[in-house]
Scaffold this active site. Sequence first.
Site, PDB file in Angstrom:
ATOM      1  N   CYS A  86       0.833  -1.201   0.000  1.00 13.28           N
ATOM      2  CA  CYS A  86       0.000   0.000   0.000  1.00 13.28           C
ATOM      3  C   CYS A  86       0.868   1.251   0.000  1.00 13.28           C
ATOM      4  O   CYS A  86       0.634   2.187  -0.769  1.00 13.28           O
ATOM      5  CB  CYS A  86      -0.927  -0.014   1.216  1.00 13.28           C
ATOM      6  SG  CYS A  86      -2.149   1.308   1.231  1.00 13.28           S
ATOM      7  N   CYS A  87       1.872   1.264   0.867  1.00  7.79           N
ATOM      8  CA  CYS A  87       2.798   2.407   0.904  1.00  7.79           C
ATOM      9  C   CYS A  87       3.555   2.548  -0.413  1.00  7.79           C
ATOM     10  O   CYS A  87       3.820   3.667  -0.857  1.00  7.79           O
ATOM     11  CB  CYS A  87       3.792   2.242   2.053  1.00  7.79           C
ATOM     12  SG  CYS A  87       3.104   2.514   3.700  1.00  7.79           S
ATOM     13  N   CYS A 142      -1.387   8.194   7.147  1.00  3.49           N
ATOM     14  CA  CYS A 142      -2.670   7.822   6.573  1.00  3.49           C
ATOM     15  C   CYS A 142      -3.634   7.382   7.677  1.00  3.49           C
ATOM     16  O   CYS A 142      -3.219   6.833   8.701  1.00  3.49           O
ATOM     17  CB  CYS A 142      -2.477   6.699   5.560  1.00  3.49           C
ATOM     18  SG  CYS A 142      -1.590   7.202   4.072  1.00  3.49           S
ATOM     19  N   CYS A 186      -3.609   3.752   9.271  1.00  2.00           N
ATOM     20  CA  CYS A 186      -2.351   3.327   9.882  1.00  2.00           C
ATOM     21  C   CYS A 186      -1.828   4.323  10.907  1.00  2.00           C
ATOM     22  O   CYS A 186      -0.645   4.285  11.270  1.00  2.00           O
ATOM     23  CB  CYS A 186      -1.302   3.081   8.802  1.00  2.00           C
ATOM     24  SG  CYS A 186      -1.812   1.819   7.602  1.00  2.00           S
ATOM     25  N   CYS A 229       7.384   4.029   6.017  1.00  2.00           N
ATOM     26  CA  CYS A 229       6.558   3.796   4.835  1.00  2.00           C
ATOM     27  C   CYS A 229       7.380   3.297   3.650  1.00  2.00           C
ATOM     28  O   CYS A 229       6.846   2.654   2.753  1.00  2.00           O
ATOM     29  CB  CYS A 229       5.823   5.078   4.444  1.00  2.00           C
ATOM     30  SG  CYS A 229       6.899   6.420   3.894  1.00  2.00           S
TER      31      CYS A 229
END
Length: 243
Positions: free
Chosen positions: A128-129, A209, A212, A235
């Site tokens: 995702c990062c 985010c 998280c 990240c």
Amino acid sequence: MSTIAPHSLAADATILHPVQTLDDTLRDASPARVIETALKTVGRERLALVSSFGTESAALLKVMADVDPAIPVIFLDTGWLFEETLAYRDTLIAALGLRDVRSIKPPEEALSRQDPDRELWFSDPDACCRIRKVEPLARALKPFAAWINGRKRFQGGARAEIAVVEDDGDKLKFNPFANVSREEIEAIYKLAKLPPHPLVTSGYLSVGCMPCSSRTAPDENARAGRWRGRSKTECGIHTMKTS
């Protein structure tokens, strides 16, 4: 601006031993001098500051604005940010007179292909990062020869031993706040009357985010609320190479 001569040690460092020479020169320098040296070393068109517009970001942005408010600022709008962070970005742009803030988003095609259900943050936070931060930043930094970030040694973990200047692939990476303390950052906020991030009063000492980030207890490290319950602490933008 400082009066560093065009052919000073800092300027010549890009020809001889760019990282080690610059780091030795700036090891005990003030954040303003680090930014001034970065600016003189590569020029405004080849220098960018990367900011999350998070809970401590205003201090670095204030120092940069005092040096040159037209230095490009890259902001990663991941699609998962708090609305408060987006509003804070706009507040600081106006308050500090920042002239070139570039909000970078991940490509919609990549999101629809790799994260169609918006659940990647849970199943694979590293992936995702990567698609929301690492890859967009790598593309955004391509035109630049050097970049500035706001990491501090007191944040601990992988940041505890960072240098003031690092080798980042084909770029230089400047850490003007590497040596500063939390108290010094608080002093910058107080002296400049900088507005705090709206979520600080809610217990968020470090904001990324939404999925998280969590509130931090008084006895915890400031970044303890990031990726809580996981071994992940970064990240990935500070472990990538930008070449």
